[in-house]
Write a protein that holds these residues in place. Structure first.
Motif, PDB file in Angstrom:
ATOM      1  N   GLY A 160      14.780 -71.719  45.201  1.00  0.00           N
ATOM      2  CA  GLY A 160      14.961 -71.178  43.859  1.00  0.00           C
ATOM      3  C   GLY A 160      14.138 -71.935  42.831  1.00  0.00           C
ATOM      4  O   GLY A 160      13.525 -71.334  41.938  1.00  0.00           O
ATOM      5  N   ALA A 161      14.099 -73.259  42.962  1.00  0.00           N
ATOM      6  CA  ALA A 161      13.299 -74.069  42.039  1.00  0.00           C
ATOM      7  C   ALA A 161      11.815 -73.770  42.196  1.00  0.00           C
ATOM      8  O   ALA A 161      11.071 -73.706  41.210  1.00  0.00           O
ATOM      9  N   ALA A 163      10.429 -70.917  43.208  1.00  0.00           N
ATOM     10  CA  ALA A 163      10.134 -69.607  42.629  1.00  0.00           C
ATOM     11  C   ALA A 163      10.198 -69.648  41.103  1.00  0.00           C
ATOM     12  O   ALA A 163       9.339 -69.072  40.419  1.00  0.00           O
ATOM     13  N   ARG A 164      11.193 -70.332  40.554  1.00  0.00           N
ATOM     14  CA  ARG A 164      11.344 -70.401  39.101  1.00  0.00           C
ATOM     15  C   ARG A 164      10.184 -71.174  38.462  1.00  0.00           C
ATOM     16  O   ARG A 164       9.702 -70.814  37.393  1.00  0.00           O
ATOM     17  N   THR A 165       9.732 -72.217  39.144  1.00  0.00           N
ATOM     18  CA  THR A 165       8.586 -72.967  38.645  1.00  0.00           C
ATOM     19  C   THR A 165       7.365 -72.075  38.538  1.00  0.00           C
ATOM     20  O   THR A 165       6.617 -72.122  37.550  1.00  0.00           O
ATOM     21  N   ARG A 166       7.153 -71.241  39.554  1.00  0.00           N
ATOM     22  CA  ARG A 166       5.992 -70.346  39.534  1.00  0.00           C
ATOM     23  C   ARG A 166       6.131 -69.278  38.453  1.00  0.00           C
ATOM     24  O   ARG A 166       5.188 -69.023  37.700  1.00  0.00           O
ATOM     25  N   VAL A 167       7.295 -68.662  38.342  1.00  0.00           N
ATOM     26  CA  VAL A 167       7.481 -67.560  37.390  1.00  0.00           C
ATOM     27  C   VAL A 167       7.365 -68.043  35.950  1.00  0.00           C
ATOM     28  O   VAL A 167       6.717 -67.413  35.112  1.00  0.00           O
ATOM     29  N   LEU A 168       7.994 -69.183  35.646  1.00  0.00           N
ATOM     30  CA  LEU A 168       8.023 -69.685  34.269  1.00  0.00           C
ATOM     31  C   LEU A 168       6.846 -70.600  33.944  1.00  0.00           C
ATOM     32  O   LEU A 168       6.671 -70.987  32.786  1.00  0.00           O
ATOM     33  N   ALA A 172      10.700 -76.737  37.407  1.00  0.00           N
ATOM     34  CA  ALA A 172      12.147 -76.561  37.527  1.00  0.00           C
ATOM     35  C   ALA A 172      12.778 -77.558  38.489  1.00  0.00           C
ATOM     36  O   ALA A 172      14.005 -77.583  38.641  1.00  0.00           O
ATOM     37  N   ALA A 176      16.705 -78.914  39.256  1.00  0.00           N
ATOM     38  CA  ALA A 176      17.242 -78.663  40.591  1.00  0.00           C
ATOM     39  C   ALA A 176      17.727 -79.951  41.238  1.00  0.00           C
ATOM     40  O   ALA A 176      18.761 -79.971  41.915  1.00  0.00           O
TER      41      ALA A 176
END
Length: 203
Positions: A160-161, A163-168, A172, A176
């Motif tokens: 999750g971290a 994916a969130r790092t890439r999207v935002l 992240a 985490a």
């Protein structure tokens, strides 16, 4: 030397051609993605002809699978095999990801391929399961009452971290890691309080 013995830039092909192709795939697939990287570009980067590439790999799908298979066969040995860290520290070290690190190649490949039957998708599943197992084994070593559950929780948090790092486009992993610390401390019985209690008992 005949033309068939030369790569696209005129360099002689040797037994290092296969490794050059894999090396080029590791760089290009991570930098620009699997779907955006064509065999022509890979061959140019590896300095081999397409004929040579297809002698080593039946096609791009086979190369993608080999790329993932080669990526991390030891499953984060730089984290889980460190003798200088306690089990708890090793669990937290899994979240110590440098800013700017590309998205996990297994996640990226699974998202791009859209094919659960693709050999690379199977490698991605096997790797992610292996990470959860190593987390669970380390959690067991740390004394967790339910190590498999903690391993799955930490594996989910890691992905999750990522994916969130890439999207935002923002790191992240520190957040985490803080959540991971709470999960670990909740799952692993604390001996600090017990030690303190024993110290307070008069002899």
């Amino acid at each position: 030397m005949t033309e068939l013995e030369k790569g696209p830039t005129g360099s002689r092909r040797g037994r290092g051609a296969r490794e050059r192709i894999i090396g080029a795939s590791q760089r290009l697939f991570r930098e620009q993605g699997i779907n955006r990287t064509g065999m022509d570009q890979l061959c140019a980067a590896a300095q081999v002809s397409k004929r040579t590439a297809y002698q080593h790999f039946g096609g791009k799908d086979e190369l993608v699978a080999e790329y993932l298979r080669r990526f991390d066969p030891s499953v984060l040995s730089g984290v889980f095999d460190r003798p200088d860290l306690t089990p708890r520290e090793r669990l937290l070290a899994a979240f110590d990801i440098a800013p700017g690190t590309p998205l996990c190649p297994y996640i990226a490949a699974a998202v791009e391929l859209h094919d659960p039957e693709h050999p690379a998708s199977q490698y991605a599943r096997d790797y992610k399961k292996a990470v959860a197992v190593r987390l669970a084994d380390t959690a067991r070593e740390a004394g967790a009452a339910e190590p498999e559950q903690l391993g799955e929780q930490l594996a989910l948090l890691l992905d999750g971290a990522a994916a969130r790092t890439r999207v935002l486009n923002a790191d992240a992993f520190p957040a985490a890691a803080a959540i991971a610390a709470v999960l670990i401390d909740s799952a692993v019985p604390s001996v600090v309080g017990d030690d303190r209690g024993r110290e307070e008992v008069p002899s």
